[in-house]
Write a protein that holds these residues in place. Structure first.
Motif, PDB file in Angstrom:
ATOM      1  N   MET A   1      -5.049  -3.956  18.508  1.00 38.40           N
ATOM      2  CA  MET A   1      -5.324  -2.543  17.992  1.00 38.40           C
ATOM      3  C   MET A   1      -5.958  -2.926  17.080  1.00 38.40           C
ATOM      4  N   VAL A   2      -5.967  -1.185  16.819  1.00 37.05           N
ATOM      5  CA  VAL A   2      -7.271  -0.769  16.171  1.00 37.05           C
ATOM      6  C   VAL A   2      -6.340   0.766  15.501  1.00 37.05           C
ATOM      7  N   VAL A   3      -6.111  -0.061  13.913  1.00 41.92           N
ATOM      8  CA  VAL A   3      -5.270   1.031  12.387  1.00 41.92           C
ATOM      9  C   VAL A   3      -6.263   1.879  12.268  1.00 41.92           C
ATOM     10  N   LYS A   4      -6.292   3.011  11.719  1.00 46.39           N
ATOM     11  CA  LYS A   4      -7.065   3.640  11.068  1.00 46.39           C
ATOM     12  C   LYS A   4      -6.493   3.690   9.454  1.00 46.39           C
ATOM     13  N   LYS A   5      -7.287   3.983   8.827  1.00 47.17           N
ATOM     14  CA  LYS A   5      -7.036   4.035   7.402  1.00 47.17           C
ATOM     15  C   LYS A   5      -7.508   5.100   6.160  1.00 47.17           C
ATOM     16  N   LEU A   6      -6.669   5.929   5.012  1.00 45.95           N
ATOM     17  CA  LEU A   6      -7.012   6.634   4.389  1.00 45.95           C
ATOM     18  C   LEU A   6      -8.083   6.010   3.229  1.00 45.95           C
ATOM     19  N   ILE A   7      -8.905   6.738   3.149  1.00 46.63           N
ATOM     20  CA  ILE A   7     -10.079   5.625   2.105  1.00 46.63           C
ATOM     21  C   ILE A   7     -10.968   6.416   1.082  1.00 46.63           C
ATOM     22  N   VAL A   8     -11.175   5.496  -0.091  1.00 44.90           N
ATOM     23  CA  VAL A   8     -11.090   6.009  -1.476  1.00 44.90           C
ATOM     24  C   VAL A   8     -12.383   5.728  -1.210  1.00 44.90           C
ATOM     25  N   ASP A   9     -13.376   6.983  -1.933  1.00 52.36           N
ATOM     26  CA  ASP A   9     -15.639   6.754  -1.851  1.00 52.36           C
ATOM     27  C   ASP A   9     -15.305   8.175  -3.029  1.00 52.36           C
ATOM     28  N   TYR A 107       2.287   1.315   5.446  1.00 56.28           N
ATOM     29  CA  TYR A 107       3.060   1.772   6.329  1.00 56.28           C
ATOM     30  C   TYR A 107       3.102   2.435   7.820  1.00 56.28           C
ATOM     31  N   PHE A 108       1.459   3.102   7.591  1.00 55.47           N
ATOM     32  CA  PHE A 108       1.043   3.462   9.215  1.00 55.47           C
ATOM     33  C   PHE A 108       1.190   2.152   9.510  1.00 55.47           C
ATOM     34  N   LYS A 109      -0.047   1.430   9.100  1.00 55.65           N
ATOM     35  CA  LYS A 109      -0.004  -0.231   9.873  1.00 55.65           C
ATOM     36  C   LYS A 109       1.618  -0.936  10.002  1.00 55.65           C
ATOM     37  N   LYS A 110       2.180  -0.691  10.055  1.00 53.00           N
ATOM     38  CA  LYS A 110       3.577  -1.107  10.559  1.00 53.00           C
ATOM     39  C   LYS A 110       4.640  -0.511  12.161  1.00 53.00           C
ATOM     40  N   ARG A 111       3.410   1.318  11.136  1.00 59.24           N
ATOM     41  CA  ARG A 111       4.251   2.247  12.288  1.00 59.24           C
ATOM     42  C   ARG A 111       3.473   2.050  14.000  1.00 59.24           C
ATOM     43  N   GLN A 112       2.179   2.263  13.334  1.00 59.00           N
ATOM     44  CA  GLN A 112       1.673   1.704  14.460  1.00 59.00           C
ATOM     45  C   GLN A 112       1.987   0.251  14.895  1.00 59.00           C
ATOM     46  N   THR A 113       2.697  -0.774  14.616  1.00 62.62           N
ATOM     47  CA  THR A 113       2.302  -1.933  15.159  1.00 62.62           C
ATOM     48  C   THR A 113       3.481  -1.569  15.631  1.00 62.62           C
ATOM     49  N   ALA A 114       4.737  -1.053  15.843  1.00 60.57           N
ATOM     50  CA  ALA A 114       5.838  -1.174  15.801  1.00 60.57           C
ATOM     51  C   ALA A 114       5.628  -0.606  17.534  1.00 60.57           C
ATOM     52  N   LEU A 115       4.823   0.908  17.517  1.00 57.96           N
ATOM     53  CA  LEU A 115       4.157   1.740  18.892  1.00 57.96           C
ATOM     54  C   LEU A 115       3.919   0.638  19.870  1.00 57.96           C
ATOM     55  N   GLN A 125      12.513   4.988  13.387  1.00 61.51           N
ATOM     56  CA  GLN A 125      12.709   4.753  11.971  1.00 61.51           C
ATOM     57  C   GLN A 125      11.157   5.047  11.517  1.00 61.51           C
ATOM     58  N   LEU A 126      10.562   4.889  11.004  1.00 66.62           N
ATOM     59  CA  LEU A 126       9.568   4.914  10.758  1.00 66.62           C
ATOM     60  C   LEU A 126       8.541   6.355  10.780  1.00 66.62           C
ATOM     61  N   ALA A 127       9.387   6.570  11.728  1.00 62.34           N
ATOM     62  CA  ALA A 127       8.125   7.780  11.882  1.00 62.34           C
ATOM     63  C   ALA A 127       9.127   9.087  10.895  1.00 62.34           C
ATOM     64  N   ALA A 128      10.642   8.483  11.166  1.00 61.29           N
ATOM     65  CA  ALA A 128      10.649   9.470  10.071  1.00 61.29           C
ATOM     66  C   ALA A 128      11.056   9.428   8.849  1.00 61.29           C
ATOM     67  N   TYR A 129       9.994   7.994   8.379  1.00 56.61           N
ATOM     68  CA  TYR A 129      10.928   7.531   7.166  1.00 56.61           C
ATOM     69  C   TYR A 129      10.284   8.861   6.213  1.00 56.61           C
ATOM     70  N   LYS A 130      10.783   8.817   5.122  1.00 59.36           N
ATOM     71  CA  LYS A 130      10.100   9.717   3.318  1.00 59.36           C
ATOM     72  C   LYS A 130       9.389   8.815   2.436  1.00 59.36           C
ATOM     73  N   ASN A 141       4.758  13.401   8.474  1.00 58.21           N
ATOM     74  CA  ASN A 141       3.420  12.781  10.075  1.00 58.21           C
ATOM     75  C   ASN A 141       1.934  13.692   9.461  1.00 58.21           C
ATOM     76  N   SER A 142       1.539  14.182   8.545  1.00 53.34           N
ATOM     77  CA  SER A 142       0.958  15.081   8.513  1.00 53.34           C
ATOM     78  C   SER A 142      -0.684  14.222   8.078  1.00 53.34           C
ATOM     79  N   LEU A 143      -0.071  13.623   8.022  1.00 48.78           N
ATOM     80  CA  LEU A 143      -1.416  12.329   6.810  1.00 48.78           C
ATOM     81  C   LEU A 143      -2.411  11.735   8.395  1.00 48.78           C
ATOM     82  N   ILE A 144      -0.645  10.871   9.404  1.00 50.87           N
ATOM     83  CA  ILE A 144      -1.183  11.146  10.952  1.00 50.87           C
ATOM     84  C   ILE A 144      -2.148  11.279  11.923  1.00 50.87           C
TER      85      ILE A 144
END
Lengths: 178, 113
Positions: A1-9, A107-115, A125-130, A141-144
């Motif tokens: 499973m590959v999960v992308k992430k937001l990064i700071v640079d 959060y995104f890692k958990k969501r992708q794991t559930a999927l 539940q995670l897709a509806a998370y705020k 869902n905008s960042l995903i």
């Protein structure tokens, strides 16, 4: 499973504004789509993909105006853009920055794991998370979608109030016909 | 954005014809309208997306909340004629697997049987 992430640079080349066009607007919620339309009107048709480019830019502007500048019209949303060979945007607000970025990656890692595990009840539940700064009308869902759409990168500045994005349409190369 | 509600006689299916952009401005009204029909008894809902050519994360969020609400009430919701650009947004957001999609209204109605 590959999960992308937001990064700071902070020093990434994605923030090099040289040769980019620039516009700034007051942070008025009702103007988010109008501002987006003004920028997109300058884009070549081949980059628009229906209204997908418009929709993705609108999300970046909404994040800046709503979450960054808290819809304060005295605060500006700054947009640098370029449509040379690919689409590049830098969107900067005057807010405190996206402080929940690391939590969002978790959060995104958990969501992708559930999927991945086909745990659809948990996934729904995670897709509806705020997030903690989201209100009832935020989609969540905008960042995903953005991580998928901006295939040349989506990078935040150190303060996290500025994001740079790139979308390539040619895989980085152009075809020469002789 | 306009919403038209059609009840199919006999099988309790409600078809909601959505006309217009499901964006950050229309999503709250849309979400509440679907909540209202579920709270008044609709358990089988078809969202007819034929006339929706633009959807953003607020629109997606409203549809997800609606699906959650209907499932909590013991019902289900399907999407009919999802158009290309909105479908791409569903795919990019990785939520398309949550929904049953149909291109034909009769098949969508029969899917509840």
């Amino acid at each position: 499973m590959v999960v992308k992430k937001l990064i700071v640079d902070e020093f990434n080349d994605i923030f090099d504004t040289n040769t980019m066009n620039f516009r700034e607007f007051p942070s008025v919620f009702d103007q988010i789509r109008a501002i987006t339309s003004k920028i997109i009107a300058e884009a070549p048709e081949r980059f628009k993909e229906g209204n997908l480019l418009e929709q993705q830019l609108s999300e970046l502007i909404k994040n800046g105006i709503k979450h960054g500048n808290k819809c304060d019209p005295e605060k500006k949303i700054k947009i640098w853009y370029s449509f040379k060979k690919r689409v590049r945007f830098i969107v900067e607000d005057e807010g405190e920055g996206f402080q929940n970025l690391d939590n969002w990656n978790e959060y995104f890692k958990k969501r992708q794991t559930a999927l991945y595990n086909q745990d659809f009840d948990n996934f729904l539940q995670l897709a509806a998370y705020k997030g903690p700064t989201s209100d009832e009308n935020d989609g969540g869902n905008s960042l995903i979608a953005a991580l998928e759409y901006w295939n040349g990168g989506m990078i935040y500045s150190k303060k996290r109030n500025k994001v740079g994005v790139i979308r390539w349409y040619t895989g980085g190369s152009e075809i020469q016909v002789f | 954005m306009d919403l038209d509600f059609r009840k199919k006689p006999g099988n309790g299916v409600t078809i909601v014809d959505v006309n217009g952009d499901l964006d950050l401005y229309n999503a709250p009204k849309f979400k509440q309208a679907i909540f209202d029909i579920v709270d008044t008894g609709a358990k089988k809902v078809i969202l007819n997306m034929r006339q929706v050519t633009y959807i953003d994360s607020s629109g997606l969020g409203a549809i997800i909340k609606n699906l959650q609400h209907i499932k909590a009430a013991g019902g289900d919701m399907t999407l009919l004629e999802l158009q290309d650009s909105p479908r791409k947004v569903f795919e990019l957001s990785n939520i398309i697997s949550l929904f049953k999609l149909h291109e034909d209204e009769t098949a969508a109605v029969n899917s509840f049987n």
